[in-house]
Design an enzyme around this catalytic site. Sequence first.
Site, PDB file in Angstrom:
ATOM      1  CD  GLN A  43      -3.584   5.090   8.526  1.00 60.16           C
ATOM      2  OE1 GLN A  43      -4.566   5.695   8.156  1.00 60.16           O
ATOM      3  NE2 GLN A  43      -3.610   3.779   8.688  1.00 60.16           N
TER       4      GLN A  43
ATOM      5  CB  THR B 156       4.203  -4.130   8.132  1.00 57.85           C
ATOM      6  OG1 THR B 156       4.760  -3.051   8.886  1.00 57.85           O
ATOM      7  CG2 THR B 156       3.102  -3.615   7.225  1.00 57.85           C
TER       8      THR B 156
ATOM      9  CE  LYS C 222       5.046   2.782  23.170  1.00 62.51           C
ATOM     10  NZ  LYS C 222       5.680   2.190  21.987  1.00 62.51           N
TER      11      LYS C 222
ATOM     12  CB  THR D  18       0.175  -3.200  15.277  1.00 66.03           C
ATOM     13  OG1 THR D  18       0.631  -2.265  16.237  1.00 66.03           O
ATOM     14  CG2 THR D  18      -0.770  -4.168  15.945  1.00 66.03           C
TER      15      THR D  18
ATOM     16  CE  LYS E  66      -4.042   6.646  15.550  1.00 65.99           C
ATOM     17  NZ  LYS E  66      -2.603   6.754  15.267  1.00 65.99           N
TER      18      LYS E  66
ATOM     19  N   GLY F  17      -2.985  -0.315  12.797  1.00 65.63           N
ATOM     20  CA  GLY F  17      -2.902  -1.368  13.800  1.00 65.63           C
ATOM     21  C   GLY F  17      -3.052  -0.746  15.165  1.00 65.63           C
ATOM     22  CG  HIS F  18      -5.979   1.074  16.806  1.00 65.64           C
ATOM     23  ND1 HIS F  18      -7.205   1.691  16.911  1.00 65.64           N
ATOM     24  CD2 HIS F  18      -5.228   1.866  16.031  1.00 65.64           C
ATOM     25  CE1 HIS F  18      -7.189   2.803  16.201  1.00 65.64           C
ATOM     26  NE2 HIS F  18      -6.011   2.937  15.658  1.00 65.64           N
TER      27      HIS F  18
ATOM     28  CG  ASP G 171       2.650   3.259  14.307  1.00 68.92           C
ATOM     29  OD1 ASP G 171       1.635   2.549  14.187  1.00 68.92           O
ATOM     30  OD2 ASP G 171       3.476   3.418  13.401  1.00 68.92           O
TER      31      ASP G 171
HETATM   32  P1  IMP Z   1      -0.305   3.054   2.961  1.00 65.73           P
HETATM   33  O1  IMP Z   1      -1.231   3.683   3.939  1.00 65.73           O
HETATM   34  O2  IMP Z   1      -0.225   1.559   3.097  1.00 65.73           O
HETATM   35  O3  IMP Z   1      -0.566   3.495   1.561  1.00 65.73           O
HETATM   36  O4  IMP Z   1       1.180   3.571   3.308  1.00 65.73           O
HETATM   37  C1  IMP Z   1       1.568   4.937   3.125  1.00 65.73           C
HETATM   38  C2  IMP Z   1       2.491   5.388   4.242  1.00 65.73           C
HETATM   39  O5  IMP Z   1       1.758   5.455   5.462  1.00 65.73           O
HETATM   40  C3  IMP Z   1       3.663   4.447   4.527  1.00 65.73           C
HETATM   41  O6  IMP Z   1       4.783   5.228   4.906  1.00 65.73           O
HETATM   42  C4  IMP Z   1       3.192   3.610   5.693  1.00 65.73           C
HETATM   43  O7  IMP Z   1       4.270   3.094   6.458  1.00 65.73           O
HETATM   44  C5  IMP Z   1       2.401   4.657   6.465  1.00 65.73           C
HETATM   45  N1  IMP Z   1       1.350   4.067   7.302  1.00 65.73           N
HETATM   46  C6  IMP Z   1       0.155   3.586   6.905  1.00 65.73           C
HETATM   47  N2  IMP Z   1      -0.561   3.161   7.965  1.00 65.73           N
HETATM   48  C7  IMP Z   1       0.183   3.401   9.064  1.00 65.73           C
HETATM   49  C8  IMP Z   1      -0.043   3.237  10.461  1.00 65.73           C
HETATM   50  O8  IMP Z   1      -1.080   2.780  10.929  1.00 65.73           O
HETATM   51  N3  IMP Z   1       0.981   3.636  11.277  1.00 65.73           N
HETATM   52  C9  IMP Z   1       2.132   4.171  10.801  1.00 65.73           C
HETATM   53  N4  IMP Z   1       2.372   4.368   9.516  1.00 65.73           N
HETATM   54  C10 IMP Z   1       1.406   3.988   8.640  1.00 65.73           C
END
Ligand code: IMP
Length: 425
Positions: free
Chosen positions: A223, A300, A330, A298, A16, A40-41, A13
């Site tokens: 990520q 959840t 930011k 974005t 990117k 989420g972008h 987040d």
């Molecule tokens: P998973 O990728 O759904 O298995 O989640 C594992 C961890 O990565 C959790 O703490 C999520 O909140 C975090 N996470 C996964 N995708 C994102 C992202 O795009 N941005 C921020 N955190 C993420």
Amino acid sequence: MSAIVIVGTQWGDEGKGKATDLLADDVQYVVRYQGGNNAGHTIIVGDTTLKLHLVPSGVMYPHVTPVIGDGVVVDPGVLLGELDGLVEQGLDVSRLKISGNAHLIMPYHREIDALSERKLGRQKLGTTKRGIGPCYADKASRVGLRVQDLYDMKIFREKLDAALQHKNAILTRIYNRQPMSQIEIETEYAVYAERLGPYIADTGSLLHDGLDRGENVLLEGAQGTLLDLDHGTYPFVTSSNPVAGGAMTGAGIGPKHITNVIGITKAYVTRVGSGPFPTELHDEIGERMTTIGKEFGTTTGRQRRVGWFDAVLARYAGRVNGLTEHFLTKLDVLSDFETLKVCRAYRYQDQEFEHFPPHQTAFHHATPVYEELDGWTEDITEVTSFSDLPKNAQAYVERLEELSGVHIRWVSVGPARRQTLERSV
Ligand code: IMP
């Protein structure tokens, strides 16, 4: 012929999408190399705001071929929904290419992700429950189904049969759930196969041929570095490799093509889900940052945890990714704070750590060693050159650069493309 990697330097987040947007003019391919629809972008171009989860942001640009690389996990229902949404917004998605080697997220992956999180209770990882971890686990166990299996429903059926026997045993015996129906899954995925067929391609050859012709490739990580399966804050990580090395395996490109590795770095830090976060704020300052920075996911919609800038993490990300420069995002969110803290090191017991501690216990119990910088009160969102920023804002950026050890080439002062200041070396 060159390839550029864009990688988040924190816990995701970092913004990117904005960097991709800025660089997209000069590239012919934008490749997602890992992760799935856990990402989420948000991309803002003119009056259009796009929220993308799986489709590479290159889809916005008619001259770009967006590519979903080998290292991605694809939930086909989600992908098709996203493509339909983009078409409704008037975008042409026909250029999209999906690697046949990418793995398919299956309904049992989503179910097991949610159930295992529930079983963990207070120990939960805080996953996005999109089935990412269970899908990568099947890939590593060599029982996953791949996008190319959609080509041949006989093979698909055989692999599903083998996988489902095992998954249904887990669902019924461990989680006390109903088994899943093979016929229902097959029917659902046969529809996906039909619709996704035109997009499936040998993306490795596509990119190599492009590089041979002198074209440019942008490798877009999802990520961030600290969520990397090998180099992040394990076990509070995602199940893929967002670091720059992951771009090589996830796209099938060798390191000789990489000219730049750009670290996308927020001017403060956020994190979603569980896990240690040394500079986290639980006070009114944190609430202000959350509100002004609109720190809600974005994907959840979850509220992000926020904290002061952490130079130890920035230094670590510089090393692990081999960063050539930072794109700082930011900065405008920090206007109007009287003082700004920056974590320059951690303290654990009697020791001070300037670098990321090698043992998890030290990181989990680390307390930040802060230095304080004066803030600024001016609105900086309309500033067009770095030297026109308030002196304290310039000093803040310069100090982050000094502490992180990598040049900050761009500074973003708002969501629009024009709100980006480029600095000289
Ligand atoms: P998973 O990728 O759904 O298995 O989640 C594992 C961890 O990565 C959790 O703490 C999520 O909140 C975090 N996470 C996964 N995708 C994102 C992202 O795009 N941005 C921020 N955190 C993420």
